[in-house]
Design a protein around this motif. Structure first.
Motif, PDB file in Angstrom:
ATOM      1  N   GLY A  81       8.755   7.573  -7.557  1.00 38.65           N
ATOM      2  CA  GLY A  81       8.746   7.406  -8.916  1.00 38.65           C
ATOM      3  C   GLY A  81       9.039   8.902  -9.640  1.00 38.65           C
ATOM      4  N   ASN A  82       9.762   9.703  -8.917  1.00 40.67           N
ATOM      5  CA  ASN A  82      10.047  11.049  -9.444  1.00 40.67           C
ATOM      6  C   ASN A  82       8.483  11.864  -9.454  1.00 40.67           C
ATOM      7  OD1 ASN A  82      12.851  10.599  -9.751  1.00 40.67           O
ATOM      8  ND2 ASN A  82      12.630   9.695 -11.801  1.00 40.67           N
ATOM      9  N   GLY A  83       7.730  11.633  -8.622  1.00 40.02           N
ATOM     10  CA  GLY A  83       6.629  12.633  -8.578  1.00 40.02           C
ATOM     11  C   GLY A  83       5.234  11.615  -9.092  1.00 40.02           C
ATOM     12  N   ALA A  84       5.562  10.338  -9.802  1.00 41.91           N
ATOM     13  CA  ALA A  84       4.366   9.586 -10.188  1.00 41.91           C
ATOM     14  C   ALA A  84       3.286   9.054  -9.207  1.00 41.91           C
ATOM     15  CB  ALA A  84       4.704   8.630 -11.186  1.00 41.91           C
ATOM     16  N   ALA A  85       3.827   8.917  -8.013  1.00 42.42           N
ATOM     17  CA  ALA A  85       3.034   8.375  -6.934  1.00 42.42           C
ATOM     18  C   ALA A  85       3.306   9.205  -5.783  1.00 42.42           C
ATOM     19  CB  ALA A  85       3.049   7.212  -6.985  1.00 42.42           C
ATOM     20  N   VAL A  86       2.383   9.064  -4.792  1.00 45.51           N
ATOM     21  CA  VAL A  86       2.469   9.589  -3.345  1.00 45.51           C
ATOM     22  C   VAL A  86       1.901   8.564  -2.515  1.00 45.51           C
ATOM     23  CG1 VAL A  86       1.904  11.223  -1.526  1.00 45.51           C
ATOM     24  CG2 VAL A  86       1.914  12.075  -3.838  1.00 45.51           C
TER      25      VAL A  86
ATOM     26  N   ARG B 144      12.707   5.975  -6.501  1.00 49.44           N
ATOM     27  CA  ARG B 144      12.440   4.672  -6.208  1.00 49.44           C
ATOM     28  C   ARG B 144      10.818   4.500  -6.216  1.00 49.44           C
ATOM     29  NH1 ARG B 144      15.515   1.924  -1.453  1.00 49.44           N
ATOM     30  NH2 ARG B 144      17.711   2.538  -1.840  1.00 49.44           N
ATOM     31  N   PRO B 145      10.492   3.270  -6.527  1.00 44.30           N
ATOM     32  CA  PRO B 145       9.127   2.770  -6.598  1.00 44.30           C
ATOM     33  C   PRO B 145       8.462   2.485  -5.242  1.00 44.30           C
ATOM     34  CG  PRO B 145      10.595   0.866  -7.172  1.00 44.30           C
ATOM     35  CD  PRO B 145      11.406   2.138  -7.308  1.00 44.30           C
ATOM     36  N   ALA B 146       7.343   2.722  -4.974  1.00 37.78           N
ATOM     37  CA  ALA B 146       6.904   2.190  -3.535  1.00 37.78           C
ATOM     38  C   ALA B 146       7.578   0.945  -2.854  1.00 37.78           C
ATOM     39  CB  ALA B 146       5.511   2.358  -3.734  1.00 37.78           C
ATOM     40  N   ARG B 147       7.674   0.138  -3.741  1.00 42.56           N
ATOM     41  CA  ARG B 147       8.115  -1.211  -3.235  1.00 42.56           C
ATOM     42  C   ARG B 147       9.705  -1.277  -2.619  1.00 42.56           C
ATOM     43  NH1 ARG B 147       8.062  -1.701  -8.679  1.00 42.56           N
ATOM     44  NH2 ARG B 147       9.880  -2.490  -9.479  1.00 42.56           N
ATOM     45  N   TRP B 148      10.210  -0.307  -3.056  1.00 41.07           N
ATOM     46  CA  TRP B 148      11.550  -0.015  -2.478  1.00 41.07           C
ATOM     47  C   TRP B 148      11.748   0.688  -1.416  1.00 41.07           C
ATOM     48  CZ3 TRP B 148      15.561   0.819  -7.368  1.00 41.07           C
ATOM     49  CH2 TRP B 148      15.553  -0.489  -8.180  1.00 41.07           C
ATOM     50  N   MET B 149      10.527   1.233  -0.641  1.00 41.83           N
ATOM     51  CA  MET B 149      10.634   2.069   0.376  1.00 41.83           C
ATOM     52  C   MET B 149      10.676   1.433   1.800  1.00 41.83           C
ATOM     53  SD  MET B 149      10.544   5.012  -1.104  1.00 41.83           S
ATOM     54  CE  MET B 149      10.212   6.072   0.111  1.00 41.83           C
ATOM     55  N   ASP B 150      10.979   0.265   1.716  1.00 41.73           N
ATOM     56  CA  ASP B 150      11.077  -0.426   2.995  1.00 41.73           C
ATOM     57  C   ASP B 150      12.364   0.041   3.859  1.00 41.73           C
ATOM     58  OD1 ASP B 150       9.052  -1.825   2.435  1.00 41.73           O
ATOM     59  OD2 ASP B 150      10.283  -3.908   2.241  1.00 41.73           O
ATOM     60  N   VAL B 151      13.373   0.439   3.068  1.00 42.77           N
ATOM     61  CA  VAL B 151      14.773   1.109   3.810  1.00 42.77           C
ATOM     62  C   VAL B 151      14.509   2.309   4.855  1.00 42.77           C
ATOM     63  CG1 VAL B 151      15.209   2.850   1.965  1.00 42.77           C
ATOM     64  CG2 VAL B 151      17.081   1.953   3.327  1.00 42.77           C
ATOM     65  N   VAL B 152      13.087   2.886   4.436  1.00 40.82           N
ATOM     66  CA  VAL B 152      12.768   4.293   5.454  1.00 40.82           C
ATOM     67  C   VAL B 152      11.451   3.762   6.022  1.00 40.82           C
ATOM     68  CG1 VAL B 152      14.276   6.044   4.241  1.00 40.82           C
ATOM     69  CG2 VAL B 152      12.027   5.427   3.404  1.00 40.82           C
ATOM     70  N   SER B 153      11.019   2.831   5.951  1.00 37.98           N
ATOM     71  CA  SER B 153       9.398   2.871   6.582  1.00 37.98           C
ATOM     72  C   SER B 153       9.697   2.806   8.297  1.00 37.98           C
ATOM     73  CB  SER B 153       9.067   1.299   6.270  1.00 37.98           C
ATOM     74  OG  SER B 153       8.676   1.494   4.779  1.00 37.98           O
ATOM     75  N   ASP B 154      10.780   2.355   8.591  1.00 34.48           N
ATOM     76  CA  ASP B 154      10.769   2.554  10.161  1.00 34.48           C
ATOM     77  C   ASP B 154      11.200   3.801  10.818  1.00 34.48           C
ATOM     78  OD1 ASP B 154      10.471  -0.470  10.362  1.00 34.48           O
ATOM     79  OD2 ASP B 154      12.479  -1.080  10.488  1.00 34.48           O
ATOM     80  N   HIS B 155      11.484   4.761   9.945  1.00 34.60           N
ATOM     81  CA  HIS B 155      11.871   6.119  10.319  1.00 34.60           C
ATOM     82  C   HIS B 155      10.695   7.235   9.771  1.00 34.60           C
ATOM     83  CE1 HIS B 155      15.639   3.933  11.095  1.00 34.60           C
ATOM     84  NE2 HIS B 155      15.574   3.812   9.649  1.00 34.60           N
ATOM     85  N   VAL B 156       9.421   6.726   9.599  1.00 31.73           N
ATOM     86  CA  VAL B 156       8.659   7.680   9.378  1.00 31.73           C
ATOM     87  C   VAL B 156       7.868   7.951  10.671  1.00 31.73           C
ATOM     88  CG1 VAL B 156       8.087   6.786   7.078  1.00 31.73           C
ATOM     89  CG2 VAL B 156       6.473   5.740   8.899  1.00 31.73           C
ATOM     90  N   HIS B 157       7.422   9.284  10.667  1.00 25.93           N
ATOM     91  CA  HIS B 157       6.804   9.977  11.684  1.00 25.93           C
ATOM     92  C   HIS B 157       5.607  10.569  11.392  1.00 25.93           C
ATOM     93  CE1 HIS B 157      10.440   9.014  14.183  1.00 25.93           C
ATOM     94  NE2 HIS B 157      10.993   9.596  13.029  1.00 25.93           N
TER      95      HIS B 157
END
Length: 296
Positions: free
Chosen positions: A86-91, A65-78
């Motif tokens: 992006g399959n390794g293209a971005a952290v 997924r691109p960064a803009r599709w990460m909202d689905v897990v944003s609430d579950h980060v610790h």
């Protein structure tokens, strides 16, 4: 083929697990792996992720997924809240919630390489259409089928999208996406890998004939290895989960790589073990076992 230790939800059915170093990092794919088919994160999985970090085990989301599709897990980060996108293209740092994600590492593709790959694929597999994934969003050719999740920035011939004077030329290219309307996904992947060769990394995670193409040497595994090296974490201290061909290298690299019960055959062959399906909380099942072992 790996050992493929099978893990089920029934303790009586579990095979003995060989001794491993205490895990220090969990790397998990999202779609078809951590997420259920309805794209939700189950309460059991939320609790397992929190328990892992409470036990001192870092958690990385590692996704196509691109960064803009990460909202689905944003609430579950610790803890650190980092994701490999992006399959390794971005952290990406997920702290701050939706709209506040921040790129902390980029492994982009040069425009010359992108144009070369496109030319080669067009010649080898006629009927292929392309999209360009940049840090700020996606642009694509008219023939490329857009996804409903994406607000499209520009629709134009790919040569214009990659031109040096294009409006978004200052945004790094994270990956190419290539679609074919007639081939099966695995047929398209085989043809594309043969044609592209060492120019770039070609993989897929979609159930359709949609390929994801990254710069040479860029994959979930290679970026995860870089992040682990920065933290002094060895491969054998990593537990990884995945379900599609873009997870194969990561599962092979990790000390314990688990294929989901719903995984592609190539993933099952590459994995050290196998858990139950994503809809049955297969990632949570293993995390609970790991924490139990660590506390024993």
């Amino acid at each position: 083929m790996r050992n493929n230790a099978v893990v089920t939800t029934s303790a009586a059915d579990q095979h003995p697990v060989p001794a491993h170093p205490r895990p220090r990092l969990i790397a998990t794919d999202l779609d078809g792996t951590l997420l259920r088919d309805d794209k939700s994160v189950s309460p059991r999985t939320v609790a397992a992720l929190a328990a892992a970090e409470e036990a001192g085990i870092e958690v990385f989301f590692v996704t196509g997924r691109p960064a803009r599709w990460m909202d689905v897990v944003s609430d579950h980060v610790h803890g650190h809240g980092l994701a490999i996108c992006g399959n390794g293209a971005a952290v990406v740092d997920l702290h701050g919630g939706p709209g506040q994600h921040r790129f902390v590492k980029l492994r982009s593709m040069q425009r010359e390489t992108a144009l070369d790959v496109i030319q080669v694929l067009r010649a080898a597999v006629p009927g292929t259409s392309f999209a360009i994934e940049r840090t700020g969003g996606i642009c694509h050719e008219l023939a490329y089928p857009p996804l409903h999740m994406d607000p499209i920035i520009t629709i134009a011939p790919v040569e214009k999208l990659l031109a040096e004077d294009f409006d978004l030329a200052d945004q790094p290219v994270l990956k190419l996406l290539a679609h074919h309307g007639e081939l099966t996904p695995d047929e398209f992947l085989t043809l594309a890998r043969t044609a592209v060769g060492p120019r770039a990394e070609v993989t897929r995670s979609s159930p359709t004939a949609l390929l994801e193409i990254s710069a040479a040497g860029v994959s979930k595994a290679s970026t995860l290895a870089l992040c682990c090296a920065e933290r002094g974490i060895r491969a054998e201290e990593v537990v990884a989960f995945g379900d599609m061909p873009n997870d194969v290298e990561m599962l092979s690299w990790a000390g314990r790589g688990y294929a989901m019960g719903n995984a592609h055959p190539d993933v099952i062959a590459a994995a050290w073990g196998r858990t139950v399906a994503n809809n049955d909380d297969g990632v949570a099942v293993i995390i609970e076992q790991l924490i139990a072992e660590a506390l024993a």
